[in-house]
Enzyme design. Structure first.
Site, PDB file in Angstrom:
ATOM      1  N   CYS A 111       3.892   0.715  -2.498  1.00 15.90           N
ATOM      2  CA  CYS A 111       3.153   0.736  -3.591  1.00 15.90           C
ATOM      3  C   CYS A 111       1.857   2.204  -3.171  1.00 15.90           C
ATOM      4  O   CYS A 111       1.556   2.652  -4.075  1.00 15.90           O
ATOM      5  CB  CYS A 111       2.293  -0.530  -4.083  1.00 15.90           C
ATOM      6  N   CYS A 117       0.733  -3.677  -0.401  1.00 13.81           N
ATOM      7  CA  CYS A 117       2.000  -3.245  -0.422  1.00 13.81           C
ATOM      8  C   CYS A 117       2.165  -1.751   0.036  1.00 13.81           C
ATOM      9  O   CYS A 117       1.599  -0.583  -0.884  1.00 13.81           O
ATOM     10  CB  CYS A 117       2.747  -3.444  -1.905  1.00 13.81           C
TER      11      CYS A 117
END
Length: 166
Positions: free
Chosen positions: A68, A65
């Site tokens: 993230c 991600c």
């Protein structure tokens, strides 16, 4: 003050005045508080969140991600700054059952707990200043008032179809 060991899940009593002494677990010797987030899994999550007297801030994330990866350093810096808050991370790829139980549909998702009560939940990264503000607000809450408000709401409102919140 009660703290749960992230390594062995043992509940430890630590006097408030000893929190700055880097307390260690009486069973395994692991650090109870650290300047970096702890990894949480399906076996440790509930006990950790409900058994720790300090606020617990959890980041649900995944290695692939992009947002993230950008938020990770912000979260880690906050963990080093706010040593009176426990920071945990849940890898949603490795902990798919936990992510499903937490109803994670987007990552990163941030959750703030105190005394086992979910106080805040947001999908998407937070800037450092907003993360600091969240921590400050969670620490300032009177949890007796929060529990009373939750009990009042539960007695006046039935969750079901048409309900727009958790």
């Amino acid at each position: 003050m009660q703290l749960v060991c992230p390594a062995c899940a043992t509940k430890n009593r630590v006097p408030d005045e000893r929190l700055s002494d880097v307390p260690q677990c009486g069973r395994c010797g692991g650090a109870l508080l650290a300047p970096e987030p702890f990894a949480l899994d399906d076996a440790s999550f509930d006990g950790f969140v409900s058994g720790t007297d300090l606020p617990v801030l959890v980041d649900f994330w995944a290695e692939w991600c992009g947002p993230c990866k950008m938020f990770g350093p912000v979260f880690e810096q906050a963990a080093g700054k706010h040593t009176d808050v426990v920071f945990g991370k849940v890898d949603t790829e490795a902990q798919q059952e936990l992510a499903g139980a937490a109803d994670i549909s987007a990552i990163p998702t941030i959750m703030m707990f105190r005394d086992g009560v979910l106080l805040f939940r947001q999908s998407g990264a937070l800037p450092a200043a907003a993360l600091d503000e969240l921590v400050t607000k969670a620490q300032a809450l009177n949890m007796d008032e929060v529990r009373a408000e939750l009990a009042k709401h539960a007695s006046e409102h039935e969750h079901g179809p048409g309900c727009d919140h958790d």
